[in-house]
Scaffold this motif. Structure first.
Motif, PDB file in Angstrom:
ATOM      1  N   ILE A  84     -26.344 -23.980  50.942  1.00 18.01           N
ATOM      2  CA  ILE A  84     -27.490 -23.374  50.260  1.00 18.01           C
ATOM      3  C   ILE A  84     -28.004 -22.178  51.056  1.00 18.01           C
ATOM      4  O   ILE A  84     -28.146 -22.259  52.284  1.00 18.01           O
ATOM      5  N   ASN A  85     -28.287 -21.099  50.358  1.00 11.42           N
ATOM      6  CA  ASN A  85     -28.967 -19.958  50.957  1.00 11.42           C
ATOM      7  C   ASN A  85     -30.454 -20.089  50.644  1.00 11.42           C
ATOM      8  O   ASN A  85     -30.905 -19.688  49.569  1.00 11.42           O
ATOM      9  N   PRO A  86     -31.244 -20.663  51.536  1.00 10.13           N
ATOM     10  CA  PRO A  86     -32.642 -20.969  51.202  1.00 10.13           C
ATOM     11  C   PRO A  86     -33.503 -19.735  50.949  1.00 10.13           C
ATOM     12  O   PRO A  86     -34.539 -19.842  50.299  1.00 10.13           O
ATOM     13  N   SER A  87     -33.084 -18.584  51.445  1.00 14.06           N
ATOM     14  CA  SER A  87     -33.893 -17.376  51.247  1.00 14.06           C
ATOM     15  C   SER A  87     -33.966 -16.973  49.779  1.00 14.06           C
ATOM     16  O   SER A  87     -34.814 -16.167  49.391  1.00 14.06           O
ATOM     17  N   ASP A  88     -33.054 -17.525  48.941  1.00 14.91           N
ATOM     18  CA  ASP A  88     -33.110 -17.255  47.509  1.00 14.91           C
ATOM     19  C   ASP A  88     -33.104 -18.578  46.729  1.00 14.91           C
ATOM     20  O   ASP A  88     -32.583 -18.655  45.620  1.00 14.91           O
ATOM     21  N   ALA A  89     -33.662 -19.613  47.342  1.00 14.96           N
ATOM     22  CA  ALA A  89     -33.676 -20.937  46.715  1.00 14.96           C
ATOM     23  C   ALA A  89     -35.107 -21.434  46.565  1.00 14.96           C
ATOM     24  O   ALA A  89     -36.036 -20.923  47.200  1.00 14.96           O
ATOM     25  N   VAL A  90     -35.270 -22.431  45.710  1.00 15.22           N
ATOM     26  CA  VAL A  90     -36.574 -23.038  45.436  1.00 15.22           C
ATOM     27  C   VAL A  90     -36.558 -24.466  45.966  1.00 15.22           C
ATOM     28  O   VAL A  90     -35.613 -25.225  45.716  1.00 15.22           O
ATOM     29  N   LEU A  91     -37.601 -24.835  46.691  1.00 12.64           N
ATOM     30  CA  LEU A  91     -37.756 -26.191  47.197  1.00 12.64           C
ATOM     31  C   LEU A  91     -38.894 -26.862  46.443  1.00 12.64           C
ATOM     32  O   LEU A  91     -40.041 -26.429  46.522  1.00 12.64           O
TER      33      LEU A  91
END
Length: 313
Positions: A235-242
Motif C-alpha cells: 500500500i502507498n499510504p500517501s494516496d490511501a484512505v484509513l
C-alpha cells in the motif's frame, strides 16, 4: 450486549434530537413510534420547502446520528441534501429469495444490520473521496463499508475484522456483490504491536458495541499493525484512505503507532464513548499533520462518540 430496550432507548433519545433536523419532528416521532408498534403508517418529513418520505429505519438512523451532530440536512432550491449529497428516496431493502439476501439498487447483503442503514442510507462516509484509491477498512464488520467504498470507486479495500461471525458474513457479502477482486478480507484485529487480539464471544449484532482489545483467550485472532498491512498489501499510504471504526482501538493506535497513521492521506475515524474525555488528546496528535472536522463534539451531553474526518495538510 445491549438489550432491545437499550437499543430502543438509544433510538428514542436520538429521535428527540430530530427536532433540530426536521420541521415536523413531533409528528414524525409519533408516527415512528406507531411503526414500532406494528402500525402501517408513512413517515413524510419536512425540511424547509422540501417534503420527502423516509422509511422508519432511515428515520431512526438519521435521528440517532442527528443526536451527535453527524447529519446535516438542508433544502436547496426545493431539493434535499444530506451531508452535502442530493437525496432521492430509493425505497427499502427487499428480501430476494433467489439469492437469500436483501437487495436495493443491485447491492446485496445476507442480512440487514443497523450499520447498513448508516452507510448506505444516512451518508456516514459521504465526505470521503475514495475513487481510485486504496482503503484500509479497520472494523469492516460484515463488509458494509467495504462494499460501499468499492462501489464509490476504491481500487482496493483491505477489510480488517476480528469477529469470526462478522467476518464470515463479510465473505458472503463480498461474494454476493462479486467483489472478490476488489475487497481483501483479513480476519485480524488492529493493534499498535504484534500479538493477539481477544475477541469477545458475542453475537454479530452486539459486536458493534464491543472493543476487542489486545490479549489472549480461546477466541483470540492475530493482531495486525498498520505497518504490517502496508507491507503485506504493498500500500502507498500517501494516496490511501484509513478508516477506523473499532470501538476503541483508536486510543491504542493513534498515540502508540502514529508514525504509521500519519502516512495516510485521509483518515475517517469513529471515536467511542470509553475515551470521550480523551478526544482532545487525539486531536492534539492528529492536528500535527491533518486538518480535521469533528462531527458531534459540540453536543455536550453526547457520550457515545462521533465521526472525525481528516485530510493531510
Amino acid at each position: 450486549m445491549p438489550s432491545r430496550v437499550t437499543k430502543a432507548l438509544m433510538i428514542i433519545k436520538g429521535a428527540l434530537y430530530s427536532r433540530y433536523v426536521f420541521d415536523n419532528w413531533l409528528s414524525l416521532l409519533i408516527r415512528f413510534a406507531l411503526t414500532r408498534l406494528g402500525f402501517d403508517v408513512r413517515l413524510m418529513a419536512r425540511v424547509g420547502d422540501c417534503t420527502f418520505e423516509l422509511s422508519p429505519e432511515v428515520f431512526g438512523c438519521l435521528a440517532v446520528r442527528a443526536s451527535y451532530g453527524a447529519v446535516e440536512i438542508s433544502c436547496v432550491d426545493g431539493e434535499l441534501y444530506i451531508n452535502g449529497k442530493r437525496y432521492e428516496y430509493q425505497g427499502v431493502w427487499v428480501y430476494d429469495k433467489s439469492c437469500n439476501c436483501y437487495v436495493k439498487n443491485n447491492v446485496r447483503f445476507k442480512q440487514i444490520h443497523w450499520t447498513i442503514y448508516q452507510v448506505f442510507d444516512c451518508g456516514e462516509y459521504e465526505p470521503s473521496n475514495v475513487e481510485g484509491r486504496v482503503v484500509v477498512d479497520i472494523g469492516a464488520y460484515v463488509g458494509d463499508s467495504a462494499v460501499y467504498f468499492a462501489l464509490r470507486g476504491a481500487r482496493r479495500v483491505v477489510a480488517v475484522e476480528p469477529h469470526s461471525g462478522a467476518f464470515a458474513e463479510m465473505l458472503d457479502n463480498i461474494r454476493l456483490n462479486n467483489m472478490e477482486g476488489v475487497i481483501i478480507p483479513v480476519n485480524a484485529g488492529l493493534a499498535s504491536k504484534p500479538g493477539k487480539v481477544c475477541v469477545n464471544n458475542v453475537g454479530i449484532d452486539a459486536t458493534g458495541f464491543i472493543y476487542h482489545g489486545p490479549g489472549d483467550c480461546p477466541n483470540a485472532v492475530p493482531a495486525v499493525t498498520l505497518g504490517e498491512l502496508i507491507n503485506r498489501f504493498n500500500i502507498n499510504p500517501s494516496d490511501a484512505v484509513l478508516k477506523i471504526d473499532c470501538e476503541g482501538c483508536e486510543f491504542d493506535i493513534i498515540p502508540n503507532d502514529y508514525e504509521h497513521v500519519r502516512l495516510f492521506r485521509e483518515l475517517i475515524l469513529e471515536y467511542h464513548y470509553p475515551g470521550f474525555n480523551r478526544l482532545d488528546d487525539l486531536l492534539v496528535i492528529l492536528n500535527r499533520d491533518y486538518k480535521c472536522e469533528v462531527r458531534g463534539y459540540k453536543i455536550k451531553d453526547y457520550k457515545n462518540g462521533a465521526l472525525i474526518h481528516c485530510i493531510r495538510k
